[in-house]
Write an enzyme that holds these catalytic residues in place. Sequence first.
Site, PDB file in Angstrom:
ATOM      1  N   CYS A   6       0.827  -1.206   0.000  1.00 18.14           N
ATOM      2  CA  CYS A   6       0.000   0.000   0.000  1.00 18.14           C
ATOM      3  C   CYS A   6       0.865   1.261   0.000  1.00 18.14           C
ATOM      4  O   CYS A   6       2.013   1.236   0.453  1.00 18.14           O
ATOM      5  CB  CYS A   6      -0.873  -0.033   1.254  1.00 18.14           C
ATOM      6  N   ASP A 130      -6.237  -3.698  11.048  1.00 14.10           N
ATOM      7  CA  ASP A 130      -5.076  -2.807  11.149  1.00 14.10           C
ATOM      8  C   ASP A 130      -4.891  -2.389  12.602  1.00 14.10           C
ATOM      9  O   ASP A 130      -5.779  -2.568  13.434  1.00 14.10           O
ATOM     10  CB  ASP A 130      -5.346  -1.567  10.265  1.00 14.10           C
TER      11      ASP A 130
HETATM   12  O1  LIG Z   1      -0.873   4.866   4.443  1.00 16.48           O
HETATM   13  C1  LIG Z   1      -1.418   5.937   4.741  1.00 16.48           C
HETATM   14  O2  LIG Z   1      -0.803   7.011   4.727  1.00 16.48           O
HETATM   15  C2  LIG Z   1      -2.871   5.938   5.129  1.00 16.48           C
HETATM   16  C3  LIG Z   1      -3.459   7.156   5.481  1.00 16.48           C
HETATM   17  C4  LIG Z   1      -4.789   7.203   5.846  1.00 16.48           C
HETATM   18  C5  LIG Z   1      -5.552   6.049   5.839  1.00 16.48           C
HETATM   19  C6  LIG Z   1      -4.973   4.834   5.492  1.00 16.48           C
HETATM   20  C7  LIG Z   1      -3.640   4.755   5.144  1.00 16.48           C
HETATM   21  N1  LIG Z   1      -3.038   3.526   4.832  1.00 16.48           N
HETATM   22  C8  LIG Z   1      -3.784   2.311   4.811  1.00 16.48           C
HETATM   23  C9  LIG Z   1      -3.077   1.029   4.567  1.00 16.48           C
HETATM   24  O3  LIG Z   1      -3.671   0.134   3.953  1.00 16.48           O
HETATM   25  C10 LIG Z   1      -1.757   0.704   5.184  1.00 16.48           C
HETATM   26  O4  LIG Z   1      -1.109  -0.191   4.335  1.00 16.48           O
HETATM   27  C11 LIG Z   1      -2.025   0.029   6.531  1.00 16.48           C
HETATM   28  O5  LIG Z   1      -2.529   0.998   7.419  1.00 16.48           O
HETATM   29  C12 LIG Z   1      -0.738  -0.578   7.138  1.00 16.48           C
HETATM   30  O6  LIG Z   1       0.259   0.402   7.249  1.00 16.48           O
HETATM   31  P1  LIG Z   1       1.675   0.038   7.920  1.00 16.48           P
HETATM   32  O7  LIG Z   1       1.449  -0.142   9.382  1.00 16.48           O
HETATM   33  O8  LIG Z   1       2.536   1.214   7.625  1.00 16.48           O
HETATM   34  O9  LIG Z   1       2.173  -1.204   7.244  1.00 16.48           O
END
Ligand SMILES: O=C(O)c1ccccc1NCC(=O)[C@H](O)[C@H](O)COP(=O)(O)O
Length: 213
Positions: A6, A130
């Site tokens: 993502c 999440d």
């Molecule tokens: O990634 C962002 O900046 C974000 C901002 C606002 C809403 C959702 C967002 N990301 C969503 C995702 O699917 C991420 O991959 C997920 O939260 C996992 O993130 P991480 O902990 O950094 O792997």
Amino acid sequence: MRIKICGITNLEQGRAIAQLGATALGFICVRKSPRYLLPETIGAITSNLPPTVSRIGVFANTDLPEIISIVQQTQLTGVQLHGLESPQFCQQLRSQLPDVELIKAIAVKTSDSLDQTKIYADVVDTFLFDAYAPQQLGGTGKTFNWELLKGFTSPRPWFLAGGLNPNNIQRALKMTQPDGIDLSSGVEQSPGNKDLHLVANLFKVIWKKEYEL
Ligand SMILES: O=C(O)c1ccccc1NCC(=O)[C@H](O)[C@H](O)COP(=O)(O)O
């Protein structure tokens, strides 16, 4: 197993990550995110990706007409809702976009958080569990307590997300057995700039194979 990376922000990295084996790529449509992309930029990337890769737009508390308009402009195959969207909202979106995968993100704080799956089960295709973070909607790099998933049966296929990286992915998969995984900051150099070596390492750890960059 589905593997979603993502927060893709450019075509070169999107193509390379698809080539390495990602089955889905996520594009952030949340304006205050450092990974935010304009619909035109998303469209320019999605139209140049292999057709087999799912293209998921990530939204949070965006209104229905705006989501529909962005999906139509960008050839997204899925919409991930990361805010406080109600089951009624999901139902409306589903009837307007019947061919688009609808993913509801659930921030997991306690075991009660997982009860939300019951009220969304009939109106979404997929869940994404999440980490809960009060100040940030996603892309936090934080894990949640995977023990909470022990003995839990989801009414829909689900992605595990939140703080996953090549170092903890094996333990996460062993403990949780998800249908898919979703990673963002754990394979990044900085927000929106993916580290292809970390992504290759992720696939190496998952599939025990070497990948050429
Ligand atoms: O990634 C962002 O900046 C974000 C901002 C606002 C809403 C959702 C967002 N990301 C969503 C995702 O699917 C991420 O991959 C997920 O939260 C996992 O993130 P991480 O902990 O950094 O792997």
